[in-house]
Structures are given as C-alpha cells and as structure tokens.
Design an enzyme around this catalytic site. Structure first.
Site, mmCIF file in Angstrom:
data_model
loop_
_atom_site.group_PDB
_atom_site.id
_atom_site.type_symbol
_atom_site.label_atom_id
_atom_site.label_comp_id
_atom_site.label_asym_id
_atom_site.label_seq_id
_atom_site.Cartn_x
_atom_site.Cartn_y
_atom_site.Cartn_z
ATOM 1 N N ASP A 44 0.814 -1.234 0.286
ATOM 2 C CA ASP A 44 -0.049 0.091 -0.017
ATOM 3 C C ASP A 44 0.925 1.289 -0.002
ATOM 4 O O ASP A 44 1.880 1.282 0.715
ATOM 5 C CB ASP A 44 -1.015 -0.105 1.370
ATOM 6 C CG ASP A 44 -1.741 0.958 1.260
ATOM 7 O OD1 ASP A 44 -2.382 1.354 0.550
ATOM 8 O OD2 ASP A 44 -1.728 1.951 2.177
ATOM 9 N N GLU A 75 1.893 -0.059 -4.877
ATOM 10 C CA GLU A 75 1.094 1.119 -5.320
ATOM 11 C C GLU A 75 1.596 2.276 -5.450
ATOM 12 O O GLU A 75 2.124 2.947 -4.576
ATOM 13 C CB GLU A 75 -0.240 0.873 -4.292
ATOM 14 C CG GLU A 75 -1.319 2.018 -4.861
ATOM 15 C CD GLU A 75 -2.249 2.324 -3.607
ATOM 16 O OE1 GLU A 75 -3.456 2.854 -3.894
ATOM 17 O OE2 GLU A 75 -1.885 2.570 -2.267
#
Length: 617
Positions: free
Chosen positions: A328, A357
């Site tokens: 993330d 990400e």
C-alpha cells in the site's frame, strides 16, 4: 502529541511486574538468510533486566528511552531448529523466561514462485465478500461491532467466507487472490478498511485467526492458486499497541506544528521523491506527513523500526506460505528505507513478487519505482521492487470507451499508454486493472453498458502484464463513491451472507445480465490460463483508425489478434495494413463466440465488437 507522548513511559496494558508481555517475532525459523533476528521484548520496565539465551549468541541488546522495551538481536546462522530459552535476569538470577523457537522451514521455501503474468488476480475486500463464520462478526476485544446496515461499518465477511468460495474463483479462471489487509484494525469506526492496523502479528479476530489465514493459503495451493498479502509499510493505526506506548520518540513522525497528536497531513506530492528541483520542506511534507488522522506516519529511518518491518514481512511469508505482497502507498515511504525493506525480502525469496501501489499519472513516474529502472538509475536509485501498477492505463479506461477517435482521445489513449512501455524495466511484470477498492466501479463509469465494459475486460485480459480484477465486476456491480461514499464501491457480494435474497455465486442465482458478465470473464480467463502467448508473448499494436484498435500478442508458435471497435456503427476493416501482425495467417477463431473468421482482404465488425482471434495459417 498527548495521545502518544503522554503514554511514552507508561504501559497502557499493565503487566505483572517483571513479566514479558510481548515478544515479536514470537518465533523464527532455522536456515533463513535473515539469520540475525532482532527480538522485540515488551513488558513493564523490562529494560532493567539482563538477557541471556542458552544455545544462541546474543550480538546486541538495545535499550530505548522507553523502559518497557528491549531489542535483543540473536544470531541463528548454522543453528538447528529447537527451543531456546531467553532468561531475563537481575543480579545474575533469572526472574522469568521466554521460550523462543526456531522452527523447521518448509522444503524449498526459499524458492517459492510468486505471482506473474501467467496469473489473473482477483481483488476482494474480506469484510464485503462472504461471511463464513457469523460467530466472529463482533468480538470482545475489538471496538467496532458488526452493523451491516452501515455502509462504512463492519459487515461480517471473513477468511472462512473466502475459503468457502475458492471453487467459485477457480471456476472463473482466477489463479491469484489479493485481499485487502486482514491484520487487526481496532479503530472505533471504518475498521473494515483495515489499513490502520493495530497489531502486525495478528489477524483481525473478526476475520478469523492466524491459523485460518494459513488454511486459506493451503486451500489455495491445493488449487494451484496464489495468495497475495496487502502489506502496509507507510503507516500504522493510531490504536496500534506500540503507538500507544512508543518505543522511541522518533518511531513515528511527530510534527511540532501539527495537532495535539503530532498529526500533519501529507501533501501527497509524490513527485517530490525524485524531482531534482524539489524543496526539502515539500519532500518532507510528502514522505513524513500522515496519510490520514488515524494513520501515524512511520519513521523508517529508525533502524529498529526498519528491521522490525523487514522481519515482520518475512515472518508472514514463511508462516502463512504466501506467494506475493501488494504494498500500500509504496511511493509515500522513505524511498531509501523502503528499497532496503524490499531488497531484504527478495534476497530471502528470489522468486517472490511484490507489487507496489504507485498511484501516479505518468508512466515515467511509475516506472521510476520498478526494479532496475533506467529512470531511477539517473538518480542512482533502485527500489528493488519487481512490479508496479499501470495507473496510466487505468486513467485511460476511465474515458476512452466514452470518446470518439481523436488525436489523443478514444482508443488513442490506450495506444499512447503502451507506446511508453520502453520506460519499464520489466513490462510483463506490471499489474493491469480497470478498478479497485478506491475507484468507482467500472460498470458505474460506463452506465452498465455491457458492450463497452466487455471491451474494457478484453483489454485487461489480453495486453501485456498481470490482469487484476475487482470483486463483483464479473457481475456488473455498480458503485459511485463521489455520490454515495466508499461503501458504495464496496458493496456486499450477493449470496455471501446467510439469508441473502440473491446468491450470485451460483448460475441460477444470478440475473441474466450478471450471467452475461460472468460468462464472458469465465470464458476468456480460462482460455488465457493455458496460453503462454498471453503471458509472455510480444505485443504489437497499430495506431487506432476510424475508432478501431488492433493489436497482436505473439511468440514463436502462436499469434492472437485483438480487434476493438469503439463505435456504435458497423465497420469494414481492411486487413492489408496488418500483414506484419497476421504473419501469413488467413483465418482464425474468435475465442468467445468460437466462430471461424476468414482473414483475407477485409472483415466486418459489429458495433462495439471485441474480438480475440486465435490465428491459424
């Protein structure tokens, strides 16, 4: 700063004096590359004790400003599996002990194969997918209770629910599963999101247990499927037990000009990570600012914290038998520290895969973060990150099938995106997607128009890279976060709860429209699964003309032609221009309709045609 600093010298959860309350990692394995293990020992005033270990060499003992912590590093290289006793002593006398186990590794654990372009990845939110165990919907030691009527609340989905539906996913043709985080998130609200984690060694009890997570991986491996863990490095949750009693004052970024908790929001300007003209204050504002009020930003420059994160990630891979990470907010981390974290994991598991990400809107900016990037090399930076997400293609998906052909509109957006593939160091190892848990549903964007969405799906499944698919899109699920909030794009999968009016996990339980979506996805993915040309074949594209886009995937033995008509009109496509791609082929078979297609002078295209043609000579 009162939430964190006022508790710095006080253990929120009181322990018996002299008793070790937590040890992390709780155990390790013999034969690991990561053989110098930093053991975090936590308990009231534990730093006043000396530590010894029978059979292990202690290489370092570190105390911090908080007396409730001891960091004990032990050398495990060439040490066999077994139980080694940590003795906590005062004046030469043992006051209490902890049994630290070195376990035996799985055979060839270090050689595990991560996800790759031969896979198709299904993304789900566990709270919203299926409730396999209603007894854990609310638990005694977690604050937020189940409330399915609350779009932003806990709905009860869990790991057992995922296990129960693995046959459904396998039948659809998916070979990998990415679940949003499953670790404990004990925030009082919005905790189903699970990105504000409160315990990095514990599955959230509303999802199940650590053993349940291991069982999920085991059940997937029986089906030749891969499990990808959503890992969060940039921030922890405000309710994390260590945030409540900080090991050091610089464990997190505390802003002097922030609020009472030291909070100051990130400026979110990830360009400052590589902008040669960026000011220090702006770069600090991105990397050190908090992602949100309940997500303290971690200071990965702290070596104790960085080592904790490295070991925790490796621990989960080894413990649960994982096949990959999705990380993330990768590009918000301290870039040098996150590169160390990534490289240490890949050193332990050379064939593992990690996708970061990097939500940016230029391929050069995204490619900077991939391992061995030519762009990163300009600044002598190499993240070691094997895979990134193709957010620029996602941007194109948001518009191109609603537009007519223009210099830079319509299908030209796809062509322009792929024309920048030279920027990536490993173009086959990027994640291709139209939607995820943070974006509007693709069916919402295209008004539930199956013909347009079929074109989106066709491209996701047939271009280079690893296709990633958001749960429920195989049903045409709708959702508009701008109008109705995040809960609208994270609706419960129909049939995942006992008593649901509809069960879309079954053919008879789906509507005709849902079966139309489902059948298309199933047909293409199960075909793709067996086609090496779609995994590693070369990509050849032609400039879109007259709202028609043609590209090929090919290798030495196979060729596939993809044709997309982004028009409400029937088109006649002259084939002379595509001789290079056809390579002598005079016919082919559309893999969806199974119709034989003659490829000579021209071919007729229905409005909104999406053809995937296996070529034959």
């Amino acid at each position: 700063m009162k939430l964190f600093l006022s508790s710095l010298f006080f253990c929120v959860t009181l322990a018996v004096f002299g008793q070790v309350e937590r040890v992390e990692p709780p155990f390790w394995w013999a034969g690991m590359q990561q053989s110098d293990v930093q053991i975090l020992c936590y308990g009231k005033d534990i730093s006043q004790f000396d530590v010894s270990v029978n059979g292990l060499n202690i290489t370092e003992v570190q105390k911090t400003t908080n007396p409730n912590y001891l960091f004990v590093t032990v050398a495990t290289k060439n040490v066999s599996e077994g139980t080694y006793v940590l003795h906590f002593q005062k004046k030469g006398k043992t006051k209490f002990t902890y049994d630290f186990e070195l376990k035996e590794r799985r055979t060839a654990s270090e050689a595990r194969q991560g996800f790759d372009a031969s896979d198709a990845m299904y993304l789900l939110m566990p709270d919203r997918f299926a409730n396999g165990d209603p007894t854990n919907d609310s638990t005694k030691n977690t604050v937020e209770k189940v409330d399915r009527a609350n779009n932003g609340g806990r709905h009860g989905g869990d790991i057992q629910g995922i296990i129960n539906q693995l046959d459904y996913l396998e039948d659809l043709g998916f070979t990998a599963l990415w679940s949003t985080p499953l670790l404990e998130d004990n925030e009082p609200s919005y905790s189903y999101h699970t990105y504000a984690q409160s315990d990095y060694y514990k599955i959230d009890p509303r999802y199940g247990t650590n053993e349940d997570y291991k069982q999920l991986a085991s059940e997937m491996h029986k089906r030749d499927m891969k499990l990808v863990m959503d890992y969060v490095t940039n921030h922890w949750g405000s309710k994390h037990w260590m945030i409540q009693d900080l090991p050091t004052t610089d464990w997190i970024h505390i802003w002097k000009d922030g609020d009472a908790n030291g909070f100051k929001r990130s400026n979110y300007r990830m360009t400052t990570q590589y902008d040669p003209n960026a000011s220090e204050v702006d770069a600090e504002g991105c990397m050190n600012g908090w992602f949100d009020t309940t997500m303290p930003d971690m200071n990965q420059k702290n070596p104790l914290l960085l080592q904790y994160m490295i070991q925790n990630a490796i621990w989960w891979i080894e413990y649960a038998d994982l096949d990959g990470f999705r990380v993330d907010t990768y590009s918000y981390n301290d870039k040098e520290a996150i590169a160390i974290w990534t490289k240490e994991i890949m050193k332990e598991y050379p064939n593992f895969n990690i996708v970061g990400e990097v939500w940016m809107h230029s391929p050069a900016e995204i490619a900077f973060w991939q391992k061995d990037s030519k762009i990163g090399a300009i600044q002598d930076f190499n993240s070691g990150l094997p895979s990134v997400m193709d957010f620029t293609l996602h941007d194109a998906f948001m518009q191109m099938f609603k537009e007519t052909q223009g210099w830079d509109t319509g299908l030209q957006r796809a062509y322009d995106n792929f024309s920048n593939d030279f920027l990536y160091s490993d173009i086959d190892n990027i994640l291709v997607f139209a939607g995820n848990h943070d974006t509007n549903r693709i069916a919402q964007i295209y008004g539930n128009d199956f013909d347009k969405i079929k074109q989106v799906f066709t491209m996701i499944f047939t271009v280079r890279g690893i296709p990633q698919f958001y749960y429920g899109d195989e049903l045409g699920m709708m959702g508009d976060k701008e109008a109705n909030g995040d809960g609208d794009i994270r609706k419960d999968f129909p049939g995942g709860w006992t008593g649901d009016i509809q069960n879309a996990f079954t053919e008879e339980g789906r509507t005709a429209s849902q079966n139309q979506y489902h059948s298309f996805v199933k047909k293409v993915l199960n075909w793709r699964k067996e086609k090496e040309v779609m995994h590693t074949g070369k990509f050849l594209q032609y400039i879109p003309m007259d709202d028609v886009y043609v590209y090929f995937r090919y290798n030495a033995s196979e060729r596939v032609m993809v044709v997309l008509n982004n028009s409400e009109e029937e088109k006649t496509l002259s084939l002379n221009r595509f001789a290079e791609g056809l390579h002598g082929a005079t016919s082919g078979t559309d893999i969806v309709s199974e119709e034989k297609i003659t490829l000579q002078n021209s071919m007729q295209l229905a409005p909104r045609a999406a053809l995937i043609i296996e070529l034959t000579k």
